[in-house]
Write an enzyme that holds these catalytic residues in place. Sequence first.
Site, short mmCIF file in Angstrom:
data_model
loop_
_atom_site.label_atom_id
_atom_site.label_comp_id
_atom_site.label_asym_id
_atom_site.label_seq_id
_atom_site.Cartn_x
_atom_site.Cartn_y
_atom_site.Cartn_z
N ASP A 49 0.80 -1.23 0.00
CA ASP A 49 0.00 0.00 0.00
C ASP A 49 0.84 1.29 0.00
O ASP A 49 0.30 2.36 0.29
CB ASP A 49 -0.95 0.07 1.22
CG ASP A 49 -2.15 -0.87 1.10
OD1 ASP A 49 -2.11 -1.77 0.26
OD2 ASP A 49 -3.12 -0.68 1.86
N CYS A 88 -4.16 -5.90 -3.25
CA CYS A 88 -3.04 -6.79 -2.88
C CYS A 88 -3.06 -8.12 -3.60
O CYS A 88 -2.12 -8.47 -4.31
CB CYS A 88 -3.05 -7.08 -1.38
SG CYS A 88 -3.08 -5.63 -0.36
N HIS A 151 -0.83 -13.73 1.40
CA HIS A 151 -2.15 -13.28 0.93
C HIS A 151 -2.52 -13.80 -0.46
O HIS A 151 -3.18 -13.12 -1.24
CB HIS A 151 -2.25 -11.74 0.96
CG HIS A 151 -3.66 -11.26 1.17
ND1 HIS A 151 -4.00 -9.94 1.21
CD2 HIS A 151 -4.82 -11.95 1.36
CE1 HIS A 151 -5.31 -9.80 1.40
NE2 HIS A 151 -5.82 -11.03 1.50
N ASP A 315 3.05 -2.91 -3.87
CA ASP A 315 2.09 -3.76 -4.62
C ASP A 315 1.05 -2.95 -5.40
O ASP A 315 0.47 -3.43 -6.35
CB ASP A 315 1.44 -4.82 -3.71
CG ASP A 315 0.67 -4.23 -2.54
OD1 ASP A 315 0.73 -3.01 -2.30
OD2 ASP A 315 -0.01 -5.02 -1.85
N LYS A 341 -5.57 3.24 -4.42
CA LYS A 341 -5.91 1.82 -4.22
C LYS A 341 -7.34 1.51 -4.66
O LYS A 341 -8.23 2.32 -4.48
CB LYS A 341 -5.73 1.50 -2.73
CG LYS A 341 -5.99 0.06 -2.36
CD LYS A 341 -5.65 -0.21 -0.89
CE LYS A 341 -5.91 -1.66 -0.54
NZ LYS A 341 -5.56 -1.95 0.88
#
Length: 550
Positions: A49, A88, A151, A315, A341
């Site tokens: 992030d 992500c 993740h 990311d 994001k």
Amino acid sequence: MHRFSSRTREDKLLWVLMVCVASLIKGAVGSEDLQLHKPPNIVILLADDLGIGDVGCYGNDTIRTPHIDRLASEGVRLTHHLAAAAMCTPSRAALLTARYPARYGLVADPILPVPVLIQITSPGGIPGDEVTIATALAAANYTTAIVGKWHLGMNCSLWGRGCLGPLRHGFHSFFGLPMSLFQEYADPYPFWTLPADTAVIQVSPWIQNHANSVLMRDGEVVEAPIKLEGFSQRLVAESRRFITEHANSERPFFLFHSFGHVHTPMFTAPHMAGRSKHGRYGDNVEEMDEGVGSLLDTLTQLGLENNTVVYFASDHGGHLEVTDDDGQRIGGHNGRFKGGKRQGGSEGGIRVPGIFRWSGHLPCGVTQHSPTSMMDVLPTLLSLAGLPPLHTLVPRASHKELDGTDISEILQGGAAESQEGRVFLHHCDSAIHAVRLVTGDHVYKMHLARPKWFPGSTQCGWGRGVICSCSGYGLVTDLSSRPELYDLNKDPYEDKQPISPESEEYKVVVKQMREYLEQWKARVKYPPSQLSTLANIIWRPWYQPVCHNC
Ligand SMILES: *[C@@H]1O[C@H](CO)[C@@H](O)[C@H](O)[C@H]1NC(C)=O
Ligand SMILES: *[C@@H]1O[C@H](CO)[C@@H](O)[C@H](O)[C@H]1NC(C)=O
């Protein structure tokens, strides 16, 4: 545009020159390594992030990121480096596989738009027949490790616990988070608290805290819930140990250090708290940077700089909307790029810092402006390391078409001709929100859809857990009948009027992009979403890994 704190531009140039000459000399001395034909070690440092505007060497003059800046001054800094997704799970999958995650369903669809894996018990992830960087490097006899955030899935069936985990995707060892950091890890919640989050379907915060907040070593849970204070330092210590252990081994090593920072919650070790000029978010960035420095120092101390390729990136872009309960912003900053994001087609969501360093081998202190993708990392690392291409290394992958390309020529300072005609698709969940085309002196970007921004901003409101949507009536502006077109070489921040739809330029370029899209859709069929399923949403206790010694 690119300013550097506390030094004048001339000082900076002199400094870069000195560092570069020193590394060339060391490179010549260290050429013994090459005679042994041992491929270089590889270290990927991935922040979570982090916005491109949060980094000193990308123009931030108040935040302190001296270690990332040093990496850039010793390597190649990419200014037009793109994540394949603005969330992500899909972005990380794309980095590791060099393929759009929509090709294997690791993106949400509009029916149930859950953008990431939200449960440790979720059955999705990178499918077993996809090949990751770790699988490729393991096939080339590397010792591989991931430390930090995964993740990308753990379970596939009741008897297959861990069957989508990192150990099944080429990593010999894993220490870290099977999921991600989540805000809920920091707060005590009673079972019945409803999620504060209205924009995303979310699990109960209680479950989040009790089920997903686990730390694993290989297949075992070693801590639950995770002790946050000092967590960044613990991950860094683990990576230092791995590097030290494998520094002199016969096999080269591959380390994927995947930071928990700078995702929410905002916590730091006591020595970092309150140090930055940007509140708790800034403290997090500086703590992450301190980790980068510590890992770089380890490489230097062990004399590994000249036989280790280091790649640093984030990311995706910073999360513009997120605030804490007091209304303080705790998300990143994407410089002058619009959006952030969860905005897969907006530049701020996908334009990320990207730095390659291989002292003595790659140019030093150089900036490259050609468009590149995080999906290029896999083929590029294989090429830099002098290894065979993926399809030779892992023959079972020979039918998998890669979306990334080898950009080692660009890193070597060569012309960007190899990028001529290249098209980048920008997905928001499974939808294509924008298309980018490199042609001649132009980098065109066509917007087909965009999240509805709050008036006067490039974000979708603000508040705890608030984030944009990729689909949904009233949440997204559909531009597909009259797309907006920009030439990013002339208007990098898309500040001016878009290119007039009446112009010849518009007609030619939009036609070419539309044809490309039509062919793409006819040729590449996306499978059903693995994320837009009830199994991703509902916690299934029978898949829950538990700690036996906590
Ligand atoms: C530097 O980063 C901080 C934290 O995200 C941000 O608030 C600030 O606006 C940035 N400064 C510049 C000049 O980009
Ligand atoms: C890996 O090691 C094996 C056995 O030592 C060898 O046959 C093979 O060529 C090596 N692979 C690569 C890509 O170096």
